[in-house]
Scaffold this motif. Structure first.
Motif, mmCIF file in Angstrom:
data_model
loop_
_atom_site.group_PDB
_atom_site.id
_atom_site.type_symbol
_atom_site.label_atom_id
_atom_site.label_comp_id
_atom_site.label_asym_id
_atom_site.label_seq_id
_atom_site.Cartn_x
_atom_site.Cartn_y
_atom_site.Cartn_z
ATOM 1 N N GLY A 60 0.808 -1.211 0.000
ATOM 2 C CA GLY A 60 0.000 0.000 0.000
ATOM 3 C C GLY A 60 0.843 1.262 0.000
ATOM 4 O O GLY A 60 2.075 1.236 0.085
ATOM 5 N N LEU A 61 0.164 2.421 -0.050
ATOM 6 C CA LEU A 61 0.867 3.698 -0.192
ATOM 7 C C LEU A 61 1.693 4.064 1.036
ATOM 8 O O LEU A 61 2.610 4.880 0.959
ATOM 9 C CB LEU A 61 -0.123 4.823 -0.532
ATOM 10 N N HIS A 77 -6.437 1.090 -8.872
ATOM 11 C CA HIS A 77 -5.919 1.712 -7.645
ATOM 12 C C HIS A 77 -6.863 2.839 -7.214
ATOM 13 O O HIS A 77 -7.001 3.854 -7.899
ATOM 14 C CB HIS A 77 -4.522 2.280 -7.902
ATOM 15 N N VAL A 82 -8.032 5.364 -3.812
ATOM 16 C CA VAL A 82 -7.742 5.866 -2.470
ATOM 17 C C VAL A 82 -8.933 6.683 -1.996
ATOM 18 O O VAL A 82 -9.385 7.592 -2.699
ATOM 19 C CB VAL A 82 -6.459 6.734 -2.450
ATOM 20 N N ASP A 130 -9.724 9.053 0.914
ATOM 21 C CA ASP A 130 -9.108 9.836 1.983
ATOM 22 C C ASP A 130 -10.204 10.350 2.916
ATOM 23 O O ASP A 130 -11.006 11.209 2.532
ATOM 24 C CB ASP A 130 -8.322 11.001 1.362
ATOM 25 N N LEU A 154 -2.626 11.800 4.954
ATOM 26 C CA LEU A 154 -1.881 10.777 4.235
ATOM 27 C C LEU A 154 -0.471 11.263 3.906
ATOM 28 O O LEU A 154 -0.259 12.463 3.694
ATOM 29 C CB LEU A 154 -2.614 10.405 2.940
ATOM 30 N N ASP A 171 -8.708 5.938 6.517
ATOM 31 C CA ASP A 171 -8.403 6.118 5.106
ATOM 32 C C ASP A 171 -8.377 4.725 4.486
ATOM 33 O O ASP A 171 -7.902 3.763 5.106
ATOM 34 C CB ASP A 171 -7.044 6.798 4.931
ATOM 35 N N GLU A 192 -7.652 2.206 1.017
ATOM 36 C CA GLU A 192 -6.960 2.074 -0.264
ATOM 37 C C GLU A 192 -7.248 0.701 -0.854
ATOM 38 O O GLU A 192 -7.166 -0.315 -0.154
ATOM 39 C CB GLU A 192 -5.447 2.240 -0.079
ATOM 40 N N VAL A 210 -5.730 -1.617 -3.829
ATOM 41 C CA VAL A 210 -4.576 -1.690 -4.731
ATOM 42 C C VAL A 210 -4.293 -3.159 -5.026
ATOM 43 O O VAL A 210 -4.269 -3.993 -4.121
ATOM 44 C CB VAL A 210 -3.342 -0.995 -4.109
ATOM 45 N N ARG A 235 -1.730 2.051 -10.810
ATOM 46 C CA ARG A 235 -1.265 2.928 -9.739
ATOM 47 C C ARG A 235 -1.662 4.375 -10.025
ATOM 48 O O ARG A 235 -1.574 4.853 -11.169
ATOM 49 C CB ARG A 235 0.264 2.868 -9.603
ATOM 50 N N LYS A 237 1.242 9.961 -7.740
ATOM 51 C CA LYS A 237 1.352 10.585 -6.426
ATOM 52 C C LYS A 237 2.799 10.946 -6.154
ATOM 53 O O LYS A 237 3.708 10.505 -6.843
ATOM 54 C CB LYS A 237 0.843 9.624 -5.333
#
Length: 331
Positions: free
Chosen positions: A126-127, A184, A186, A188, A205, A257, A259, A261, A321, A324
């Motif tokens: 993950g991020l 992908h 996200v 937030d 984040l 948050d 995600e 992915v 992806r 970012k």
């Protein structure tokens, strides 16, 4: 998803139980891990005491050096500083070890594996997991089958910046395996963002995602989450995030948050003073409701941009992806 444990209040109560010194010693003996490896749970009170002692140390040196022999001042002041530091060190170590004992007990009752230092087969895609340095896992609960990890819940720590801008962050996270790969995404959460006059302005984040990838959904979902998705994936997003999934996210996961992915769903929350039983209770409640909704909905997803996507279970390159960049340490 029969592998997802059903968490009861009795299970969570284990995370509040007292732990004896004998249990803590036995846990260290069985794991063979040192105090340094098991970590430290420092409290704000510990840090305040240490700060006061440092101030006393500096003032004492400045005032007493001119009144008594230098060596005596140094011995006394260093002795006070060392004694206080060691006391805080052992107290923080005892807290950490007792927490490990409780969580290990919780894991055994839930049918999960427990790794106090998170060295074995962590998922980490993950991020959060490619930001900063000095990256460490703590207290990882997991469930695996046929050589594949299906569930992982733990704490993750990393450091960014240097000098006065050096910051260390600790997150609670949960990762759940999905039946199919997805674009992908996200989500937030706005509930944990920095605010000015009640308006969310700065995401917590550790990455900045371009607003050109932002998508608005129907209803009042945008009041709770800022959603990011690859460009030209609007239809796919609406397939994955149905009204039922969005309602589950708002009801059970608005503090996290989220995600999506590859074939994983992650839930993230910055660590604060919230007790372990509440954090884990919230995490497993989110997994039980949101995780199941996502799992069932994604089971029918395929990326039509890929030939034979249903069979190959692949995502087109542009959807794998989000674009970012890492957030500056000062923020």
């Amino acid at each position: 998803m029969e592998w997802l444990p059903k968490i009861t209040e009795d299970m969570l109560a284990v995370l509040r139980r007292p732990v004896s010194s004998a249990e803590a010693r036995e846990y260290r003996r069985c794991t063979g891990l040192s105090r340094w490896s098991l970590g430290f749970d420092t409290s704000p009170a510990d840090m305040a005491v240490l700060a006061v002692v440092w101030v006393v140390f500096c003032i004492g040196l400045a005032v007493l050096m001119s009144l008594v022999p230098h060596w005596l001042v140094l011995v006394v002041m260093i002795g006070i500083l060392a004694t206080t530091s060691m006391s805080i060190f052992f107290r923080a170590s005892r807290r950490a070890i007792r927490r490990h004992v409780r969580v290990a007990d919780f894991a055994s009752r839930c049918g999960l594996e427990y790794d106090p230092v998170g060295k074995a087969d962590t998922i980490g895609i993950g991020l959060l997991f490619d930001v900063g340095y000095s990256r460490r896992y703590r207290g990882v609960l997991s469930y695996g089958r046929d050589g594949q990890r299906l569930l992982e819940v733990g704490r993750y720590e990393y450091t960014v910046g240097s000098g006065k801008q050096r910051r260390t962050y600790t997150w609670h996270y949960a990762g759940m395996r999905l039946p199919r790969r997805v674009p992908h995404l996200v989500l937030d959460s706005k509930s944990n963002d920095g605010t000015v006059m009640g308006k969310a302005l700065i995401s917590n984040l550790p990455v900045v995602i371009s607003n050109s990838q932002r998508i608005s959904l129907e209803g009042d979902f945008d009041r709770y989450f800022t959603l990011y998705a690859p460009k030209r994936y609007d239809v796919d997003v609406r397939y994955v995030l149905t009204p039922d999934v969005m309602a589950a996210l708002v009801d059970k996961s608005s503090r996290f948050d989220v995600e999506l992915v590859d074939d994983m769903a992650f839930f993230y929350a910055l660590q604060n003073e919230t007790p372990d039983e509440q954090v884990l209770g919230d995490i497993f409640a989110a997994l039980a409701v949101v995780g199941r909704e996502l799992h069932d909905q994604i089971d029918g997803y395929a990326d039509d941009r890929v030939e034979g996507a249903r069979h190959s279970n692949k995502i087109a390159e542009q959807g794998k992806r989000l674009k970012k960049r890492t957030r500056p340490a000062a923020l």
